[in-house]
Design a protein around this motif. Structure first.
Motif, mmCIF file in Angstrom:
data_model
loop_
_atom_site.group_PDB
_atom_site.id
_atom_site.type_symbol
_atom_site.label_atom_id
_atom_site.label_comp_id
_atom_site.label_asym_id
_atom_site.label_seq_id
_atom_site.Cartn_x
_atom_site.Cartn_y
_atom_site.Cartn_z
ATOM 1 N N GLN A 22 1.046 -1.076 -0.397
ATOM 2 C CA GLN A 22 0.060 0.370 -0.070
ATOM 3 C C GLN A 22 1.142 1.021 -0.113
ATOM 4 O O GLN A 22 1.869 1.372 0.309
ATOM 5 C CB GLN A 22 -0.682 -0.048 1.140
ATOM 6 N N ASP A 23 0.501 2.319 -0.089
ATOM 7 C CA ASP A 23 0.983 3.528 -0.559
ATOM 8 C C ASP A 23 1.748 4.074 0.740
ATOM 9 O O ASP A 23 2.765 4.654 1.412
ATOM 10 C CB ASP A 23 -0.032 4.924 -0.585
ATOM 11 N N LEU A 24 1.498 3.467 1.817
ATOM 12 C CA LEU A 24 2.337 3.443 3.403
ATOM 13 C C LEU A 24 3.131 2.950 3.310
ATOM 14 O O LEU A 24 4.282 3.619 3.976
ATOM 15 C CB LEU A 24 1.220 3.501 4.831
ATOM 16 N N ASP A 25 3.100 1.993 2.591
ATOM 17 C CA ASP A 25 4.410 0.772 2.580
ATOM 18 C C ASP A 25 6.258 1.688 2.188
ATOM 19 O O ASP A 25 7.146 1.097 2.646
ATOM 20 C CB ASP A 25 4.458 -0.197 1.955
ATOM 21 N N PHE A 26 5.545 2.192 1.676
ATOM 22 C CA PHE A 26 7.058 3.199 1.097
ATOM 23 C C PHE A 26 6.688 4.942 1.053
ATOM 24 O O PHE A 26 7.910 5.643 0.974
ATOM 25 C CB PHE A 26 5.784 3.529 -0.775
ATOM 26 N N ALA A 27 5.762 4.993 2.339
ATOM 27 C CA ALA A 27 6.644 6.490 3.238
ATOM 28 C C ALA A 27 7.306 6.833 3.741
ATOM 29 O O ALA A 27 7.523 5.459 5.118
ATOM 30 C CB ALA A 27 5.456 6.674 3.796
ATOM 31 N N PHE A 28 8.233 7.618 3.588
ATOM 32 C CA PHE A 28 9.760 7.601 4.750
ATOM 33 C C PHE A 28 9.654 9.652 4.460
ATOM 34 O O PHE A 28 9.362 10.040 4.056
ATOM 35 C CB PHE A 28 10.835 6.821 4.441
ATOM 36 N N GLU A 29 10.584 9.141 5.994
ATOM 37 C CA GLU A 29 11.079 10.963 5.778
ATOM 38 C C GLU A 29 12.777 10.425 5.279
ATOM 39 O O GLU A 29 13.256 9.621 5.647
ATOM 40 C CB GLU A 29 11.122 10.902 7.232
ATOM 41 N N GLU A 30 13.018 11.927 4.740
ATOM 42 C CA GLU A 30 14.348 11.632 4.843
ATOM 43 C C GLU A 30 15.101 11.415 5.271
ATOM 44 O O GLU A 30 15.045 11.848 6.264
ATOM 45 C CB GLU A 30 14.474 13.689 4.287
ATOM 46 N N GLY A 31 16.301 10.607 4.875
ATOM 47 C CA GLY A 31 16.824 10.034 6.105
ATOM 48 C C GLY A 31 16.842 8.638 6.472
ATOM 49 O O GLY A 31 17.200 8.075 6.700
ATOM 50 N N GLU A 32 15.508 8.088 6.133
ATOM 51 C CA GLU A 32 14.776 6.557 6.131
ATOM 52 C C GLU A 32 14.015 6.650 5.730
ATOM 53 O O GLU A 32 13.761 5.390 5.623
ATOM 54 C CB GLU A 32 13.512 7.050 7.105
ATOM 55 N N ARG A 33 15.402 5.976 4.164
ATOM 56 C CA ARG A 33 15.231 5.159 3.469
ATOM 57 C C ARG A 33 15.352 4.213 3.493
ATOM 58 O O ARG A 33 14.413 3.175 3.394
ATOM 59 C CB ARG A 33 16.078 5.301 2.026
ATOM 60 N N GLU A 34 16.482 3.468 4.660
ATOM 61 C CA GLU A 34 16.886 2.524 5.257
ATOM 62 C C GLU A 34 15.944 1.723 5.908
ATOM 63 O O GLU A 34 15.429 0.447 5.997
ATOM 64 C CB GLU A 34 18.094 1.876 5.666
ATOM 65 N N LYS A 35 15.252 2.063 6.862
ATOM 66 C CA LYS A 35 13.943 1.720 7.916
ATOM 67 C C LYS A 35 12.756 1.457 6.300
ATOM 68 O O LYS A 35 12.152 -0.224 6.564
ATOM 69 C CB LYS A 35 13.188 2.681 8.081
ATOM 70 N N MET A 36 12.785 1.828 5.203
ATOM 71 C CA MET A 36 11.363 1.572 4.971
ATOM 72 C C MET A 36 12.186 0.465 3.738
ATOM 73 O O MET A 36 10.977 -0.485 3.624
ATOM 74 C CB MET A 36 10.864 2.474 3.364
ATOM 75 N N CYS A 37 13.170 0.368 3.030
ATOM 76 C CA CYS A 37 13.071 -0.696 2.892
ATOM 77 C C CYS A 37 13.761 -2.109 3.606
ATOM 78 O O CYS A 37 12.641 -2.888 2.708
ATOM 79 C CB CYS A 37 15.018 -0.335 2.419
ATOM 80 N N SER A 38 13.771 -2.056 5.274
ATOM 81 C CA SER A 38 13.815 -3.136 5.673
ATOM 82 C C SER A 38 12.102 -2.994 6.319
ATOM 83 O O SER A 38 12.229 -4.557 5.879
ATOM 84 C CB SER A 38 14.699 -2.413 7.161
ATOM 85 N N LYS A 39 10.887 -2.269 6.429
ATOM 86 C CA LYS A 39 10.258 -2.944 6.216
ATOM 87 C C LYS A 39 9.808 -3.731 4.955
ATOM 88 O O LYS A 39 8.582 -4.448 5.078
ATOM 89 C CB LYS A 39 9.385 -1.415 6.794
ATOM 90 N N LEU A 40 9.612 -2.340 3.451
ATOM 91 C CA LEU A 40 9.125 -3.523 2.440
ATOM 92 C C LEU A 40 10.029 -5.672 2.028
ATOM 93 O O LEU A 40 9.040 -6.101 1.975
ATOM 94 C CB LEU A 40 9.743 -3.247 1.500
ATOM 95 N N ALA A 41 11.448 -5.675 2.559
ATOM 96 C CA ALA A 41 11.937 -6.769 2.910
ATOM 97 C C ALA A 41 11.108 -7.618 3.771
ATOM 98 O O ALA A 41 10.813 -8.583 3.412
ATOM 99 C CB ALA A 41 13.393 -6.393 2.790
ATOM 100 N N GLU A 42 10.674 -7.416 4.636
ATOM 101 C CA GLU A 42 10.012 -7.962 6.173
ATOM 102 C C GLU A 42 8.824 -8.269 5.464
ATOM 103 O O GLU A 42 7.877 -9.602 5.518
ATOM 104 C CB GLU A 42 10.024 -7.599 7.349
ATOM 105 N N LYS A 43 7.850 -7.171 4.830
ATOM 106 C CA LYS A 43 6.346 -7.539 4.472
ATOM 107 C C LYS A 43 6.659 -8.187 2.714
ATOM 108 O O LYS A 43 5.515 -9.204 2.954
ATOM 109 C CB LYS A 43 5.753 -5.969 3.759
ATOM 110 N N LEU A 44 7.557 -8.303 2.111
ATOM 111 C CA LEU A 44 7.587 -9.366 1.378
ATOM 112 C C LEU A 44 8.401 -10.935 1.408
ATOM 113 O O LEU A 44 8.395 -11.349 -0.270
ATOM 114 C CB LEU A 44 7.926 -8.377 -0.030
ATOM 115 N N ASN A 45 8.596 -10.418 3.306
ATOM 116 C CA ASN A 45 8.839 -12.308 3.148
ATOM 117 C C ASN A 45 11.064 -11.914 1.858
ATOM 118 O O ASN A 45 10.726 -13.588 1.442
ATOM 119 C CB ASN A 45 8.636 -12.889 3.219
#
Length: 61
Positions: A22-45
């Protein structure tokens, strides 16, 4: 890696390939791209390297 597609295009393509995203899965603040990528990786297994490979693949299609 050369960026061919915009982030917006990549998000649309990922949401098309993985309808659970969902769109919220791609939301991140500047400097938090790594956090977003980690969440995406986890959600997609996927591992982080698999996720990076997926992003690279999106640049080719």
């Amino acid at each position: 890696m050369d960026i061919i597609r915009s982030w917006r295009e990549q998000k649309v393509m990922l949401k098309w390939r993985y309808p659970i995203l969902q769109d919220l899965d791609f939301a991140f603040e500047e400097g938090e791209r790594e956090k977003m990528c980690s969440k995406l990786a986890e959600k997609l297994n996927k591992t982080r390297s698999e996720l990076e490979a997926l992003f690279a693949d999106l640049q080719l299609h």
